[in-house]
Design an enzyme around this catalytic site. Structure first.
Site, PDB file in Angstrom:
ATOM      1  N   HIS A  11      -3.634   6.946   1.915  1.00  0.00           N
ATOM      2  CA  HIS A  11      -3.961   5.617   1.408  1.00  0.00           C
ATOM      3  C   HIS A  11      -5.381   5.260   1.850  1.00  0.00           C
ATOM      4  CE1 HIS A  11      -3.928   1.511   0.398  1.00  0.00           C
ATOM      5  NE2 HIS A  11      -3.882   1.079   1.645  1.00  0.00           N
TER       6      HIS A  11
ATOM      7  N   CYS B 120       0.823  -1.221   0.000  1.00  0.00           N
ATOM      8  CA  CYS B 120       0.000   0.000   0.000  1.00  0.00           C
ATOM      9  C   CYS B 120       0.850   1.262   0.000  1.00  0.00           C
ATOM     10  CB  CYS B 120      -0.931   0.000   1.205  1.00  0.00           C
ATOM     11  SG  CYS B 120      -1.986  -1.442   1.207  1.00  0.00           S
TER      12      CYS B 120
ATOM     13  N   ASN C  97     -10.133  -0.698  -1.386  1.00  0.00           N
ATOM     14  CA  ASN C  97      -8.678  -0.565  -1.253  1.00  0.00           C
ATOM     15  C   ASN C  97      -8.021  -1.068  -2.546  1.00  0.00           C
ATOM     16  OD1 ASN C  97      -5.974  -0.737  -0.619  1.00  0.00           O
ATOM     17  ND2 ASN C  97      -6.290  -1.725   1.373  1.00  0.00           N
TER      18      ASN C  97
HETATM   19  O1  UT7 Z   1      -4.193  -1.680   2.961  1.00  0.00           O
HETATM   20  C1  UT7 Z   1      -3.482  -2.512   3.771  1.00  0.00           C
HETATM   21  C2  UT7 Z   1      -3.652  -2.141   5.165  1.00  0.00           C
HETATM   22  N1  UT7 Z   1      -4.858  -2.730   5.695  1.00  0.00           N
HETATM   23  C3  UT7 Z   1      -5.477  -2.119   6.665  1.00  0.00           C
HETATM   24  O2  UT7 Z   1      -5.062  -1.045   7.053  1.00  0.00           O
HETATM   25  C4  UT7 Z   1      -6.663  -2.803   7.305  1.00  0.00           C
HETATM   26  C5  UT7 Z   1      -6.671  -2.537   8.766  1.00  0.00           C
HETATM   27  N2  UT7 Z   1      -7.744  -3.225   9.494  1.00  0.00           N
HETATM   28  C6  UT7 Z   1      -9.033  -2.946   9.286  1.00  0.00           C
HETATM   29  O3  UT7 Z   1      -9.368  -2.090   8.490  1.00  0.00           O
HETATM   30  C7  UT7 Z   1     -10.062  -3.663  10.134  1.00  0.00           C
HETATM   31  O4  UT7 Z   1      -9.401  -4.419  11.116  1.00  0.00           O
HETATM   32  C8  UT7 Z   1     -11.000  -4.581   9.300  1.00  0.00           C
HETATM   33  C9  UT7 Z   1     -11.954  -3.733   8.461  1.00  0.00           C
HETATM   34  C10 UT7 Z   1     -10.187  -5.496   8.403  1.00  0.00           C
HETATM   35  C11 UT7 Z   1     -11.856  -5.448  10.223  1.00  0.00           C
HETATM   36  O5  UT7 Z   1     -12.540  -4.672  11.169  1.00  0.00           O
HETATM   37  P1  UT7 Z   1     -12.540  -5.113  12.705  1.00  0.00           P
HETATM   38  O6  UT7 Z   1     -13.399  -4.153  13.409  1.00  0.00           O
HETATM   39  O7  UT7 Z   1     -11.112  -5.201  13.135  1.00  0.00           O
HETATM   40  O8  UT7 Z   1     -13.273  -6.509  12.646  1.00  0.00           O
HETATM   41  P2  UT7 Z   1     -12.760  -7.966  13.071  1.00  0.00           P
HETATM   42  O9  UT7 Z   1     -11.747  -8.460  12.107  1.00  0.00           O
HETATM   43  O10 UT7 Z   1     -12.385  -7.955  14.486  1.00  0.00           O
HETATM   44  O11 UT7 Z   1     -14.077  -8.830  12.907  1.00  0.00           O
HETATM   45  C12 UT7 Z   1     -15.148  -8.687  13.791  1.00  0.00           C
HETATM   46  C13 UT7 Z   1     -16.219  -9.710  13.465  1.00  0.00           C
HETATM   47  C14 UT7 Z   1     -15.743 -11.154  13.559  1.00  0.00           C
HETATM   48  O12 UT7 Z   1     -16.814 -11.885  14.114  1.00  0.00           O
HETATM   49  P3  UT7 Z   1     -16.843 -12.288  15.678  1.00  0.00           P
HETATM   50  O13 UT7 Z   1     -15.596 -13.117  15.874  1.00  0.00           O
HETATM   51  O14 UT7 Z   1     -16.793 -10.996  16.431  1.00  0.00           O
HETATM   52  O15 UT7 Z   1     -18.114 -13.045  15.805  1.00  0.00           O
HETATM   53  C15 UT7 Z   1     -15.563 -11.569  12.131  1.00  0.00           C
HETATM   54  O16 UT7 Z   1     -15.758 -12.945  11.926  1.00  0.00           O
HETATM   55  O17 UT7 Z   1     -16.706  -9.543  12.137  1.00  0.00           O
HETATM   56  C16 UT7 Z   1     -16.663 -10.788  11.444  1.00  0.00           C
HETATM   57  N3  UT7 Z   1     -16.356 -10.512  10.036  1.00  0.00           N
HETATM   58  C17 UT7 Z   1     -17.314 -10.249   9.125  1.00  0.00           C
HETATM   59  N4  UT7 Z   1     -18.644 -10.178   9.214  1.00  0.00           N
HETATM   60  C18 UT7 Z   1     -19.326  -9.852   8.109  1.00  0.00           C
HETATM   61  C19 UT7 Z   1     -15.149 -10.439   9.433  1.00  0.00           C
HETATM   62  N5  UT7 Z   1     -15.309 -10.128   8.137  1.00  0.00           N
HETATM   63  C20 UT7 Z   1     -16.638  -9.991   7.928  1.00  0.00           C
HETATM   64  C21 UT7 Z   1     -17.403  -9.661   6.794  1.00  0.00           C
HETATM   65  N6  UT7 Z   1     -18.736  -9.592   6.941  1.00  0.00           N
HETATM   66  N7  UT7 Z   1     -16.849  -9.380   5.596  1.00  0.00           N
END
Ligand code: UT7
Length: 330
Positions: free
Chosen positions: A257, A113, A287
């Site tokens: 970004h 990125c 992204n």
């Molecule tokens: O460009 C490269 C750099 N990348 C980044 O900067 C990304 C940085 N990170 C993020 O933007 C965030 O961490 C994410 C958007 C990737 C995820 O958000 P989060 O608030 O950290 O969510 P999480 O990964 O902790 O997931 C929370 C819940 C989980 O369920 P439980 O365990 O709480 O029941 C996941 O299984 O959301 C669930 N989940 C989804 N649900 C619906 C994960 N992906 C999805 C999805 N749809 N697509």
């Protein structure tokens, strides 16, 4: 007066077909509300059959047109991508051929990125040294062909889009790029990565077993990446502004970004930057990794937000970890 490098043409291209979050609900176990709340993304463009150099070509032709330059006036191509046309040679060579030119150096860089910022720094150094005058810098990605579009991949696949952005830089005696600051920390290399194909996987770079394990799909420790992105982008923005002799208040427009709208809002909050000075495109494109900043730059020009003479600060963070920031007079 010393040479400086300046962006004199910007272009971008996204494939025609877009997919809303509702479309993704049909493929993965996800929801529009989850995607918007967690990332800000509402839709993304995915190719039908184009490859990365096809997208790059369209963006490059537009950037060349905006610069009032023909491809044969270029002295170098720098191409940032993590989704190349082929394993080798680099996609810059394919782009060069499609532009109908030959002989000039064509360099691929990854840097994920942060690819565009790293490329900007390289272009700036080549120009300031006097070695090259006109450089085409492209960031382009076709992520959609490498995403797991089943429920298993939902945590990553909903976030990424395809697209390309390109800029033409030239040597000038006016002010252009003031300073670009780069960083990397390989201790975090496996917190955001695609393990395969690779020579560190055992006896084979790619095998049925590797594919069965899904090691050719990106993996991310989302929460850790999020925290580092906010901290590192904020720090490096301040540092590069300081080294450029400006303050945050001097900046007319921030181009960050586009990994997550919440990351960018948080950086703005931490640094006390008014929201209207941060230009985001993630809602529409997701992204697009190396393409996000030049794509955003082009959208900002098209919508009249970015005008000649403005002071622009850019910052990115991504896999590696790598991060960087650049301050330019547009
Ligand atoms: O460009 C490269 C750099 N990348 C980044 O900067 C990304 C940085 N990170 C993020 O933007 C965030 O961490 C994410 C958007 C990737 C995820 O958000 P989060 O608030 O950290 O969510 P999480 O990964 O902790 O997931 C929370 C819940 C989980 O369920 P439980 O365990 O709480 O029941 C996941 O299984 O959301 C669930 N989940 C989804 N649900 C619906 C994960 N992906 C999805 C999805 N749809 N697509």
């Amino acid at each position: 007066m010393a040479l400086s490098s300046k962006i004199i043409g910007v272009g971008s291209y996204v494939p025609p077909k877009s997919y809303t979050n509702f479309d993704l609900e049909e493929m993965m176990d996800t929801s529009h509300d989850w995607i918007v709340q967690r990332s800000g993304i509402e839709k993304r463009h995915w190719v039908e059959d184009e490859c990365t150099s096809d997208l790059a070509l369209q963006a490059s032709l537009k950037a060349l047109k905006a610069a009032d330059m023909s491809a044969d006036q270029l002295d170098m191509i720098i191409f940032a991508t993590i989704s190349p046309d082929h394993e080798f040679p680099g996609t810059a060579c394919f782009l060069q051929q499609k532009l109908g030119i030959s002989k000039i150096p064509a360099i691929d860089i990854r840097q994920q990125c942060t690819g565009f910022i790293y490329g900007l720094s390289m272009a700036d150094v080549y120009i300031k040294s006097g070695q090259y005058k006109n450089i085409l810098l492209v960031g382009a990605e076709v992520h959609s062909k490498g995403l797991d579009k089943t429920p298993n991949g939902r945590a990553i696949s909903v976030l990424f889009g395809d697209g390309a952005g390109a800029v033409v830089l030239t040597a000038t005696k006016d002010s252009g790029i003031f300073h670009t600051e780069l960083r990397a920390d390989g201790n975090f290399a496996k917190e955001l990565w695609t393990p395969a194909p690779g020579s560190a996987l055992g006896k084979e770079r790619i095998s049925k077993e590797i594919l069965d394990k899904g090691l050719h799909y990106a993996q991310m420790n989302g929460k850790l990446v999020f925290v580092h992105a906010v901290k590192r982008m904020s720090e490096i923005l301040v540092e590069s502004l300081k080294k450029s002799g400006f303050s945050l208040d001097d900046v007319d427009l921030f181009l960050f970004h586009q990994a997550n709208l919440r990351i960018n809002n948080k950086v703005a909050e931490v640094l006390n930057i008014p929201e209207e000075k941060v230009f985001n495109t993630i809602q529409e494109f997701g992204n697009t990794t190396a393409a996000t900043i030049p794509l955003g730059m082009d959208q900002a020009i098209k919508t009249g937000v970015l005008k000649p003479g403005m002071l622009v600060a850019m910052a990115a963070f991504g896999g590696g970890f790598t991060w960087g920031a650049s301050v330019i007079r547009f």
